[in-house]
Design a protein around this motif. Structure first.
Motif, PDB file in Angstrom:
ATOM      1  N   HIS A 114      -8.766  -3.290   7.499  1.00  0.00           N
ATOM      2  CA  HIS A 114      -8.144  -2.016   7.660  1.00  0.00           C
ATOM      3  C   HIS A 114      -8.696  -1.480   8.914  1.00  0.00           C
ATOM      4  O   HIS A 114      -9.870  -1.178   9.060  1.00  0.00           O
ATOM      5  CB  HIS A 114      -8.184  -0.785   6.577  1.00  0.00           C
ATOM      6  CG  HIS A 114      -7.272   0.331   6.805  1.00  0.00           C
ATOM      7  ND1 HIS A 114      -5.974   0.233   6.678  1.00  0.00           N
ATOM      8  CD2 HIS A 114      -7.574   1.569   7.231  1.00  0.00           C
ATOM      9  CE1 HIS A 114      -5.368   1.171   6.860  1.00  0.00           C
ATOM     10  NE2 HIS A 114      -6.440   2.269   7.101  1.00  0.00           N
ATOM     11  N   ASN A 172     -12.564  -4.845   5.042  1.00  0.00           N
ATOM     12  CA  ASN A 172     -11.542  -4.368   4.399  1.00  0.00           C
ATOM     13  C   ASN A 172     -10.035  -4.328   5.003  1.00  0.00           C
ATOM     14  O   ASN A 172      -9.170  -3.901   4.371  1.00  0.00           O
ATOM     15  CB  ASN A 172     -11.787  -2.736   4.105  1.00  0.00           C
ATOM     16  CG  ASN A 172     -13.004  -2.416   3.472  1.00  0.00           C
ATOM     17  OD1 ASN A 172     -13.060  -2.525   2.091  1.00  0.00           O
ATOM     18  ND2 ASN A 172     -14.152  -2.214   4.065  1.00  0.00           N
ATOM     19  N   ASP A 199     -10.449   6.302   3.154  1.00  0.00           N
ATOM     20  CA  ASP A 199     -11.759   5.584   2.652  1.00  0.00           C
ATOM     21  C   ASP A 199     -12.594   5.316   3.892  1.00  0.00           C
ATOM     22  O   ASP A 199     -13.612   5.573   4.174  1.00  0.00           O
ATOM     23  CB  ASP A 199     -11.401   4.323   2.077  1.00  0.00           C
ATOM     24  CG  ASP A 199     -10.795   4.667   0.476  1.00  0.00           C
ATOM     25  OD1 ASP A 199     -10.409   3.738  -0.008  1.00  0.00           O
ATOM     26  OD2 ASP A 199     -11.074   5.879   0.239  1.00  0.00           O
ATOM     27  N   GLN A 239      -4.574   5.437   1.163  1.00  0.00           N
ATOM     28  CA  GLN A 239      -5.909   5.600   0.616  1.00  0.00           C
ATOM     29  C   GLN A 239      -6.885   4.941   1.576  1.00  0.00           C
ATOM     30  O   GLN A 239      -8.024   5.347   1.978  1.00  0.00           O
ATOM     31  CB  GLN A 239      -6.166   5.234  -0.763  1.00  0.00           C
ATOM     32  CG  GLN A 239      -7.453   5.786  -1.312  1.00  0.00           C
ATOM     33  CD  GLN A 239      -7.775   7.010  -1.389  1.00  0.00           C
ATOM     34  OE1 GLN A 239      -6.953   7.938  -1.737  1.00  0.00           O
ATOM     35  NE2 GLN A 239      -8.904   7.497  -0.872  1.00  0.00           N
ATOM     36  N   ARG A 240      -6.323   3.735   2.302  1.00  0.00           N
ATOM     37  CA  ARG A 240      -7.501   3.233   3.309  1.00  0.00           C
ATOM     38  C   ARG A 240      -7.732   3.854   4.318  1.00  0.00           C
ATOM     39  O   ARG A 240      -9.125   3.719   4.752  1.00  0.00           O
ATOM     40  CB  ARG A 240      -6.616   1.801   3.731  1.00  0.00           C
ATOM     41  CG  ARG A 240      -6.375   0.769   2.616  1.00  0.00           C
ATOM     42  CD  ARG A 240      -5.741  -0.359   3.207  1.00  0.00           C
ATOM     43  NE  ARG A 240      -5.548  -1.519   2.193  1.00  0.00           N
ATOM     44  CZ  ARG A 240      -5.423  -2.654   2.606  1.00  0.00           C
ATOM     45  NH1 ARG A 240      -5.289  -3.129   3.730  1.00  0.00           N
ATOM     46  NH2 ARG A 240      -5.313  -3.751   1.531  1.00  0.00           N
ATOM     47  N   ASP A 241      -7.029   4.789   4.672  1.00  0.00           N
ATOM     48  CA  ASP A 241      -7.275   5.820   5.948  1.00  0.00           C
ATOM     49  C   ASP A 241      -8.422   6.557   5.516  1.00  0.00           C
ATOM     50  O   ASP A 241      -9.438   6.995   6.073  1.00  0.00           O
ATOM     51  CB  ASP A 241      -6.066   6.348   6.446  1.00  0.00           C
ATOM     52  CG  ASP A 241      -5.090   5.273   6.682  1.00  0.00           C
ATOM     53  OD1 ASP A 241      -3.936   5.471   6.404  1.00  0.00           O
ATOM     54  OD2 ASP A 241      -5.452   4.490   7.785  1.00  0.00           O
ATOM     55  N   THR A 259      -2.016   4.035   8.648  1.00  0.00           N
ATOM     56  CA  THR A 259      -1.817   2.525   7.947  1.00  0.00           C
ATOM     57  C   THR A 259      -0.419   1.914   8.497  1.00  0.00           C
ATOM     58  O   THR A 259       0.891   2.581   8.115  1.00  0.00           O
ATOM     59  CB  THR A 259      -1.641   2.587   6.506  1.00  0.00           C
ATOM     60  OG1 THR A 259      -2.953   3.006   6.122  1.00  0.00           O
ATOM     61  CG2 THR A 259      -1.359   1.240   5.883  1.00  0.00           C
ATOM     62  N   MET A 266       0.974  -1.254  -0.087  1.00  0.00           N
ATOM     63  CA  MET A 266       0.155  -0.004  -0.010  1.00  0.00           C
ATOM     64  C   MET A 266       0.883   1.301   0.307  1.00  0.00           C
ATOM     65  O   MET A 266       1.697   1.637   0.990  1.00  0.00           O
ATOM     66  CB  MET A 266      -0.848   0.002   1.199  1.00  0.00           C
ATOM     67  CG  MET A 266      -2.086   0.844   1.100  1.00  0.00           C
ATOM     68  SD  MET A 266      -3.261   0.489   0.037  1.00  0.00           S
ATOM     69  CE  MET A 266      -4.223   1.891  -0.039  1.00  0.00           C
TER      70      MET A 266
END
Ligand SMILES: C[C@H](O)[C@H](O)[C@H]1CNC2=NC(N)=NC(=O)C2=N1
Length: 99
Positions: A56, A54, A85, A81-83, A73, A1
């Protein structure tokens, strides 16, 4: 990531006005306040299901109707981007539980 660069972060934060950036750590934070514990826990349940789906997970604490959420992350040691989202999802979930 891939970690987000400064421009990505600036753009993301513009859409997350209720979140504070911890640039030093590479994390974002928000305090959520709900009617009561039950609403706070319902919110946490929704976030938990999203997190599992996800892969995450938030760093968070809950005191009665308050939920403090920190997103970063760990695998990237910063913001991805996961954070972003997850933050968006949390804002939507909070709106559903604050009506
Ligand atoms: C093994 C598991 O997939 C990893 O530890 C996942 C779990 N949830 C996670 N959550 C967060 N916030 N950051 C991560 O790097 C992360 N990694």
């Amino acid at each position: 990531m891939q970690k987000l660069n400064a421009q990505d972060i600036e753009q993301a934060m513009a859409e997350l006005p209720d979140w504070q950036l911890d640039a030093q750590r590479g994390a974002i934070r928000r305090r959520f306040q709900f009617e009561d514990f039950s609403q706070a826990f319902a919110f946490m349940t929704r976030i938990a299901l999203y997190a599992e789906k996800n892969d995450h997970h938030p760093e968070w604490s809950n005191v009665y109707n308050r939920v403090d959420v920190t997103l970063t992350t760990h695998d990237a040691n910063g913001l991805t981007q996961r954070d972003i989202d997850l933050a968006r999802h949390a804002d939507e979930a909070a709106r559903a539980h604050s009506r």
